[in-house]
Design a protein around this motif. Structure first.
Motif, PDB file in Angstrom:
ATOM      1  N   ASN A 514      63.482  31.126 -15.172  1.00 33.70           N
ATOM      2  CA  ASN A 514      64.209  31.101 -13.903  1.00 33.70           C
ATOM      3  C   ASN A 514      64.451  29.656 -13.476  1.00 33.70           C
ATOM      4  OD1 ASN A 514      65.238  31.375 -11.333  1.00 33.70           O
ATOM      5  ND2 ASN A 514      63.706  32.856 -10.659  1.00 33.70           N
ATOM      6  N   THR A 515      65.593  29.113 -13.877  1.00 31.02           N
ATOM      7  CA  THR A 515      65.903  27.712 -13.586  1.00 31.02           C
ATOM      8  C   THR A 515      65.850  27.419 -12.099  1.00 31.02           C
ATOM      9  OG1 THR A 515      67.301  27.553 -15.558  1.00 31.02           O
ATOM     10  CG2 THR A 515      67.673  25.920 -13.835  1.00 31.02           C
ATOM     11  N   LYS A 516      66.254  28.360 -11.260  1.00 27.70           N
ATOM     12  CA  LYS A 516      66.331  28.105  -9.820  1.00 27.70           C
ATOM     13  C   LYS A 516      64.967  27.921  -9.177  1.00 27.70           C
ATOM     14  CE  LYS A 516      70.759  30.476  -9.271  1.00 27.70           C
ATOM     15  NZ  LYS A 516      71.493  31.604  -8.627  1.00 27.70           N
ATOM     16  N   LYS A 517      63.910  28.309  -9.867  1.00 30.57           N
ATOM     17  CA  LYS A 517      62.567  28.135  -9.312  1.00 30.57           C
ATOM     18  C   LYS A 517      61.693  27.219 -10.185  1.00 30.57           C
ATOM     19  CE  LYS A 517      62.224  32.587  -6.904  1.00 30.57           C
ATOM     20  NZ  LYS A 517      61.433  33.842  -6.777  1.00 30.57           N
ATOM     21  N   ASN A 518      62.214  26.791 -11.298  1.00 30.82           N
ATOM     22  CA  ASN A 518      61.375  26.141 -12.303  1.00 30.82           C
ATOM     23  C   ASN A 518      61.109  24.672 -11.998  1.00 30.82           C
ATOM     24  OD1 ASN A 518      59.979  26.082 -14.831  1.00 30.82           O
ATOM     25  ND2 ASN A 518      61.730  25.010 -15.717  1.00 30.82           N
ATOM     26  N   LEU A 519      59.842  24.287 -12.102  1.00 30.80           N
ATOM     27  CA  LEU A 519      59.437  22.888 -12.128  1.00 30.80           C
ATOM     28  C   LEU A 519      59.123  22.568 -13.574  1.00 30.80           C
ATOM     29  CD1 LEU A 519      58.697  20.294 -10.488  1.00 30.80           C
ATOM     30  CD2 LEU A 519      56.335  21.151 -10.467  1.00 30.80           C
ATOM     31  N   ALA A 520      59.795  21.560 -14.131  1.00 27.33           N
ATOM     32  CA  ALA A 520      59.661  21.264 -15.562  1.00 27.33           C
ATOM     33  C   ALA A 520      59.330  19.794 -15.750  1.00 27.33           C
ATOM     34  CB  ALA A 520      60.950  21.615 -16.301  1.00 27.33           C
ATOM     35  N   LEU A 521      58.446  19.530 -16.707  1.00 27.92           N
ATOM     36  CA  LEU A 521      58.022  18.165 -16.983  1.00 27.92           C
ATOM     37  C   LEU A 521      57.988  17.943 -18.480  1.00 27.92           C
ATOM     38  CD1 LEU A 521      55.247  16.107 -15.283  1.00 27.92           C
ATOM     39  CD2 LEU A 521      55.183  16.361 -17.777  1.00 27.92           C
ATOM     40  N   GLY A 522      58.581  16.840 -18.923  1.00 28.21           N
ATOM     41  CA  GLY A 522      58.494  16.400 -20.309  1.00 28.21           C
ATOM     42  C   GLY A 522      57.677  15.129 -20.383  1.00 28.21           C
ATOM     43  N   PHE A 523      56.813  15.033 -21.385  1.00 30.24           N
ATOM     44  CA  PHE A 523      55.926  13.874 -21.544  1.00 30.24           C
ATOM     45  C   PHE A 523      56.021  13.398 -22.986  1.00 30.24           C
ATOM     46  CE2 PHE A 523      51.599  12.169 -22.503  1.00 30.24           C
ATOM     47  CZ  PHE A 523      51.601  11.098 -21.604  1.00 30.24           C
ATOM     48  N   ARG A 524      56.095  12.069 -23.180  1.00 31.72           N
ATOM     49  CA  ARG A 524      56.231  11.517 -24.526  1.00 31.72           C
ATOM     50  C   ARG A 524      55.200  10.428 -24.779  1.00 31.72           C
ATOM     51  NH1 ARG A 524      59.156   7.276 -27.485  1.00 31.72           N
ATOM     52  NH2 ARG A 524      59.581   8.072 -29.582  1.00 31.72           N
ATOM     53  N   SER A 525      54.528  10.546 -25.913  1.00 30.53           N
ATOM     54  CA  SER A 525      53.666   9.486 -26.425  1.00 30.53           C
ATOM     55  C   SER A 525      53.637   9.692 -27.933  1.00 30.53           C
ATOM     56  CB  SER A 525      52.267   9.563 -25.810  1.00 30.53           C
ATOM     57  OG  SER A 525      51.598   8.328 -25.894  1.00 30.53           O
ATOM     58  N   SER A 526      54.345   8.853 -28.688  1.00 35.53           N
ATOM     59  CA  SER A 526      54.748   9.226 -30.036  1.00 35.53           C
ATOM     60  C   SER A 526      54.402   8.185 -31.082  1.00 35.53           C
ATOM     61  CB  SER A 526      56.265   9.465 -30.056  1.00 35.53           C
ATOM     62  OG  SER A 526      56.720   9.708 -31.372  1.00 35.53           O
ATOM     63  N   ILE A 527      53.919   8.677 -32.244  1.00 39.03           N
ATOM     64  CA  ILE A 527      53.689   7.759 -33.355  1.00 39.03           C
ATOM     65  C   ILE A 527      54.999   7.322 -34.011  1.00 39.03           C
ATOM     66  CG2 ILE A 527      51.379   8.646 -33.799  1.00 39.03           C
ATOM     67  CD1 ILE A 527      52.492  10.112 -36.238  1.00 39.03           C
ATOM     68  N   PHE A 528      56.136   7.890 -33.591  1.00 38.01           N
ATOM     69  CA  PHE A 528      57.430   7.379 -34.033  1.00 38.01           C
ATOM     70  C   PHE A 528      57.814   6.116 -33.262  1.00 38.01           C
ATOM     71  CE2 PHE A 528      57.773  11.571 -35.880  1.00 38.01           C
ATOM     72  CZ  PHE A 528      58.527  11.372 -37.022  1.00 38.01           C
ATOM     73  N   GLY A 529      57.058   5.802 -32.191  1.00 41.52           N
ATOM     74  CA  GLY A 529      57.272   4.566 -31.451  1.00 41.52           C
ATOM     75  C   GLY A 529      58.663   4.469 -30.872  1.00 41.52           C
ATOM     76  N   SER A 530      59.173   3.251 -30.840  1.00 44.90           N
ATOM     77  CA  SER A 530      60.521   2.992 -30.337  1.00 44.90           C
ATOM     78  C   SER A 530      61.407   2.713 -31.534  1.00 44.90           C
ATOM     79  CB  SER A 530      60.515   1.786 -29.386  1.00 44.90           C
ATOM     80  OG  SER A 530      61.828   1.473 -28.975  1.00 44.90           O
ATOM     81  N   GLY A 531      62.274   3.657 -31.849  1.00 42.53           N
ATOM     82  CA  GLY A 531      63.147   3.519 -33.007  1.00 42.53           C
ATOM     83  C   GLY A 531      64.550   3.147 -32.591  1.00 42.53           C
ATOM     84  N   SER A 532      65.524   3.718 -33.261  1.00 42.08           N
ATOM     85  CA  SER A 532      66.907   3.362 -32.972  1.00 42.08           C
ATOM     86  C   SER A 532      67.431   4.050 -31.728  1.00 42.08           C
ATOM     87  CB  SER A 532      67.777   3.698 -34.176  1.00 42.08           C
ATOM     88  OG  SER A 532      67.587   5.044 -34.547  1.00 42.08           O
ATOM     89  N   HIS A 533      67.299   5.382 -31.661  1.00 38.79           N
ATOM     90  CA  HIS A 533      67.767   6.108 -30.470  1.00 38.79           C
ATOM     91  C   HIS A 533      66.615   6.587 -29.600  1.00 38.79           C
ATOM     92  CE1 HIS A 533      71.995   5.877 -31.220  1.00 38.79           C
ATOM     93  NE2 HIS A 533      71.896   6.442 -32.407  1.00 38.79           N
ATOM     94  N   THR A 534      65.383   6.252 -29.986  1.00 39.83           N
ATOM     95  CA  THR A 534      64.268   6.435 -29.069  1.00 39.83           C
ATOM     96  C   THR A 534      63.997   5.103 -28.397  1.00 39.83           C
ATOM     97  OG1 THR A 534      62.693   6.025 -30.871  1.00 39.83           O
ATOM     98  CG2 THR A 534      63.226   8.311 -30.356  1.00 39.83           C
ATOM     99  N   VAL A 535      63.346   5.141 -27.250  1.00 36.89           N
ATOM    100  CA  VAL A 535      63.217   3.946 -26.438  1.00 36.89           C
ATOM    101  C   VAL A 535      61.747   3.633 -26.194  1.00 36.89           C
ATOM    102  CG1 VAL A 535      65.469   4.283 -25.355  1.00 36.89           C
ATOM    103  CG2 VAL A 535      63.453   5.325 -24.326  1.00 36.89           C
ATOM    104  N   SER A 536      61.498   2.559 -25.454  1.00 42.60           N
ATOM    105  CA  SER A 536      60.122   2.070 -25.271  1.00 42.60           C
ATOM    106  C   SER A 536      59.480   2.761 -24.076  1.00 42.60           C
ATOM    107  CB  SER A 536      60.153   0.560 -25.090  1.00 42.60           C
ATOM    108  OG  SER A 536      60.714  -0.045 -26.232  1.00 42.60           O
ATOM    109  N   ASN A 537      59.069   4.004 -24.289  1.00 44.17           N
ATOM    110  CA  ASN A 537      58.631   4.835 -23.161  1.00 44.17           C
ATOM    111  C   ASN A 537      57.369   5.633 -23.476  1.00 44.17           C
ATOM    112  OD1 ASN A 537      59.753   6.613 -25.007  1.00 44.17           O
ATOM    113  ND2 ASN A 537      60.872   7.798 -23.484  1.00 44.17           N
TER     114      ASN A 537
END
Length: 855
Positions: A514-537
């Protein structure tokens, strides 16, 4: 581990057990067992090399699939050929050893399931005369039951089954097209498909001059595709005639090497146009035309095979190659493999690309998550290849390439990253652009649902029917396979989170369906690091509510390497993470993180990330060094670049369903620093510095977010709506300013920061937060967070409404009225409802399965 706990011993208030006792009995309790220290794990160097430096796999590497490829770094190939030996015996006894053919490339695929146990492998170089050098050192790895199995047939099986008729680009439809043509006109997308082809029919290409320098990528390639697919579906000769007109015009202006190879996308875009014409018009082209087209295609193959062989198997992920170019090279080989003049030459090239797909596809070869390690936006640019290659390979090999774990997980990963009618909670270049899933992503979800039966993919596609019918790339597929049906209902037991373990992301939802009620969170911590289209986050998060941004990374992806991209989009200052003395994470795979833990139930979803190694180097990637120099940006502390004294950065995130997010940060350095805690919003913050309170409001979606920050050290909050480098030299309303809040903690070598975020609909009150020492009360939730950085960290969350408990620490617990004795100190324990009953989960830090190893 999991234990089911009796609900009869339920107590409303749950607490950390500090003394021996039994909550459900007057009998004396047995002595408390001693918790073990978690196994010592060295996380240094736990990232993927951009270019492989040491052979894979070795004993300390992770094995992602059974069988795994054997890969030799390109610099270790000193002869013309390589030969591999794979054995179950350390002495490589002949009866227990497989010896490969000598090959030009740096990889070997066993093409058979490897039995459990320790395996040994080695390689040797063979020079142009056929003389073999000494065997390398022996490397070992272990195969265990928990490794997913996916085996592809040897290249000879593929080669012997190749079609000899034309057209053959989409030979996987050959058995279905005759019946599909009988009913195609009733399909809702039939007219749209032919409408695009008719647009090409109306164009007069003969007056356009050299089509090679025209808009070949976005226009001519697509128009050739429309004509190709329209003819396959209708057999109408007018589409062949128009395709011949385009080919004739292209051949009228022979393309020079200087133009053809001026850009790698130009070469494959030219190839795409010639491919479709050659495939369709085999019965119409004269020998001179065929020879001219073949000449262009073989020039492309000869040029790039030499560049790719040895390189692409050792590169962590070359975007353009996997996005389009690899598919086009494979298609050219498919066209030329049975043409007498090129047969032997093309067979070798085709074998290389087949083995490369087996070793490193569909998503770097080190990713089984179904998510895209290079970012959610650039996922879309790869979908044509991700669709085409398994269709072709499965048909020819008679083996289902969609059984690869990545494809099996892709539907769920896509649904959790990008909800219907919502912005996404993913990462990487361009993630901020679309307000809902794009038509390509929805088309791919439909494809996944049909081919794998995945209900998450089916649900996502069904929720976005308009976007699905607008998709162009897989339109012929949907018309041909019109009768295919699939489940369009979100599974009733859909968890509230998914952990993409291989790429280092966690996606949380309060109400996925239910998008109209949804609280959504994405979290990143990656061994791919900061590549070409990934960033320093590393250790950054995205937060959305009702499908709209609450807190999101900032900046605009307008150019891959301009100053705005480098300083105000790619740089850590643009993300919801931290800076140290104003310095962010470098642009390199060495600036890596790791998801320590992720777990969840009905009431709490939790994860922990480790970005302790993400601030320890300067940008050393030659591509980004060149870009910084071109933009006139020096890697200085004043610009936010440098090596910092940070030694620990653990971030804990807990979503307390349905509307509270808790963030607890452990920050340590080898000397006193300024800690810069970052939060970004599309709307202005109302800042109450006395109470360290932040409020933002979204008037369009009618909600507010209120964040309270806590720290026992001095903290001061500031904000600005200016970028360090703006997206345009002059303000452009198309790219409005965004708001950047910084909470500065001055002059300490370690600190703890707690954030309690409440996201509420308009007119709804926030819960008052009261603090008593390290205990914070927010509505029915009690949050204990150790704020004194000289004490061991602790996070303990409980509720007065449910028996739910989350505990990160060392003490023994009472859960559901029973004593729970931790197996490990400093472990993560969750007691929450799982599928209708309360269960206990205990975890320790997850060890990332890096493919990197030291000598």
């Amino acid at each position: 581990m999991k234990n089911t706990v009796r609900d009869s011993c339920f107590i409303a208030s749950i607490f950390v057990l500090l003394s021996v006792g039994n909550a459900c009995s007057d009998e004396p309790a047995p002595p408390l067992p001693t918790a073990e220290e978690p196994p010592a794990v060295e996380l240094q160097e736990a990232y993927h090399d951009k270019i492989r430096e040491n052979p894979y796999p070795k004993a300390d590497n992770k094995i992602y699939l059974n069988p795994c490829p054997l890969i030799v770094p390109q610099q270790m190939k000193t002869g013309k050929l390589l030969q591999f030996a794979l054995s179950t015996r350390q002495d490589f006894a002949e009866s227990h050893t497989t010896l490969s053919e000598a090959v030009e490339w740096c990889m070997y695929n066993p093409h058979k399931i490897l039995e459990n146990g320790v395996w040994y492998w080695r390689f040797r170089n063979i020079d142009a005369s056929g003389s073999a050098g000494e065997w390398s050192d022996a490397y070992q790895f272990e195969i265990t039951d928990d490794i997913p199995r996916f085996v592809t047939p040897p290249f000879t099986t593929f080669y012997n089954n190749l079609p000899h008729n034309h057209p053959r680009l989409k030979c996987y439809f050959d058995n279905e097209l005759p019946e599909a043509r009988q009913r195609a006109s009733s399909h809702p997308e039939y007219n749209a498909m032919l409408g695009r082809a008719r647009t090409a029919l109306r164009k007069e290409y003969t007056t356009m001059g050299d089509l090679h320098v025209w808009d070949i990528s976005s226009t001519l390639c697509n128009e050739m595709m429309y004509l190709h697919d329209a003819w396959l579906l209708t057999l109408d000769e007018q589409y062949l005639t128009k395709a011949h007109e385009i080919i004739t015009q292209l051949l009228a202006y022979p393309v020079s090497d200087q133009l053809l190879f001026s850009d790698n996308f130009l070469a494959t875009n030219v190839g795409r146009c010639y491919l479709k014409g050659y495939d369709l018009l085999m019965g119409r082209l004269n020998q001179q035309e065929k020879a001219a087209i073949e000449d262009v295609m073989i020039r492309i193959m000869r040029k790039y095979y030499k560049v790719h062989c040895g390189s692409k198997e050792n590169h962590i992920f070359d975007n353009h190659f996997w996005q389009q170019n690899m598919r086009v090279f494979f298609q050219i080989a498919l066209m030329l493999y049975d043409k007498t003049e090129y047969k032997d030459e093309i067979r070798l090239m085709m074998e290389f690309y087949y083995e490369l797909w087996t070793a490193r596809a569909p998503a770097s070869g080190f990713n089984r998550d179904g998510a895209w390690q290079n970012g959610i936006s650039y996922y879309g640019t790869n979908i044509q290849t991700l669709h085409y290659m398994p269709m072709l390979l499965s048909y020819i090999c008679k083996v289902d390439f969609m059984k690869h774990p990545w494809y099996q997980n892709a539907g769920k990963a896509l649904a959790y990253t990008w909800q219907p009618e919502s912005k996404n909670i993913g990462f990487g270049d361009g993630n901020e652009k679309l307000e809902s899933p794009g038509r390509v992503q929805i088309g791919f979800a439909d494809f996944l649902a049909r081919e794998t039966g995945d209900p998450y993919a089916g649900w996502l596609a069904a929720q976005s029917s308009k976007a699905l019918h607008d998709d162009i790339l897989m339109r012929l597929y949907r018309i041909v396979r019109d009768k295919t049906t699939y489940n369009t209902t979100l599974p009733e037991n859909a968890p509230k989170f998914t952990w993409h373990q291989d790429i280092g992301e966690v996606m949380m939802h309060s109400d996925l369906g239910n998008t109209k009620k949804n609280l959504a969170l994405g979290f990143r911590s990656s061994i791919f690091g900061s590549g070409s289209h990934t960033v320093s986050n590393q250790n950054a998060f995205q937060l959305i509510y009702k499908g709209a941004d609450v807190y999101r990374s900032t900046g605009y992806y307008l150019n891959f390497e301009d100053a705005h991209n480098l300083m105000s989009y790619r740089h850590s200052r643009a993300h919801n993470t931290i800076l140290v003395n104003g310095i962010g994470q470098p642009f390199t795979t060495k600036g890596y993180g790791n998801i320590n833990c992720a777990m969840g139930g009905q009431h709490i979803t939790y994860c922990s990330g480790d970005a302790s190694h993400a601030y320890a180097s300067l940008t050393d990637d030659p591509m980004w060094i060149k870009s910084l120099e071109k933009a006139g940006i020096e890697q200085t502390p004043e610009n936010g670049f440098g090596i910092t004294p940070l030694t620990k950065y653990y971030r804990h995130i807990a979503m307390l369903h349905p509307d509270i997010v808790v963030i607890y940060d452990e920050l340590e350095a080898s000397e006193a620093v300024q800690w810069n805690w970052l939060l970004h919003s599309p709307t202005q913050f109302i800042i109450d510095n006395n109470n360290r309170k932040l409020t933002t409001t979204n008037n369009n979606k009618a909600f507010s977010a209120v964040t309270h920050l806590y720290c026992d050290d001095n903290m001061h909050l500031t904000q600005t709506d200016l970028f360090v480098v703006p997206p345009k030299p002059v303000y452009d309303p198309q790219y409005p300013n965004q708001w950047h809040m910084t909470a500065n903690v001055e002059g300490c070598d370690k600190t703890r920061i707690l954030a309690i975020i409440q996201v509420i609909p308009d007119n709804a009150p926030t819960q008052e937060i009261s603090r008593n020492g390290n205990v914070f009360h927010c509505g029915s939730w009690s949050i204990r967070a150790e704020m004194d950085a000289s004490n061991p960290p602790e996070l303990y969350i409980s509720s007065t409404e449910t028996p739910t408990v989350l505990s990160y620490g060392s003490g023994h617990l009472i859960l559901g009225g029973e004593e729970y004795y931790r197996k490990y100190t400093r472990s993560y324990v969750l007691y929450d409802e799982q599928n209708g009953k309360y269960e206990t989960t205990e975890m320790i830090n997850y060890v990332p399965g890096s493919t990197r190893t030291l000598p």
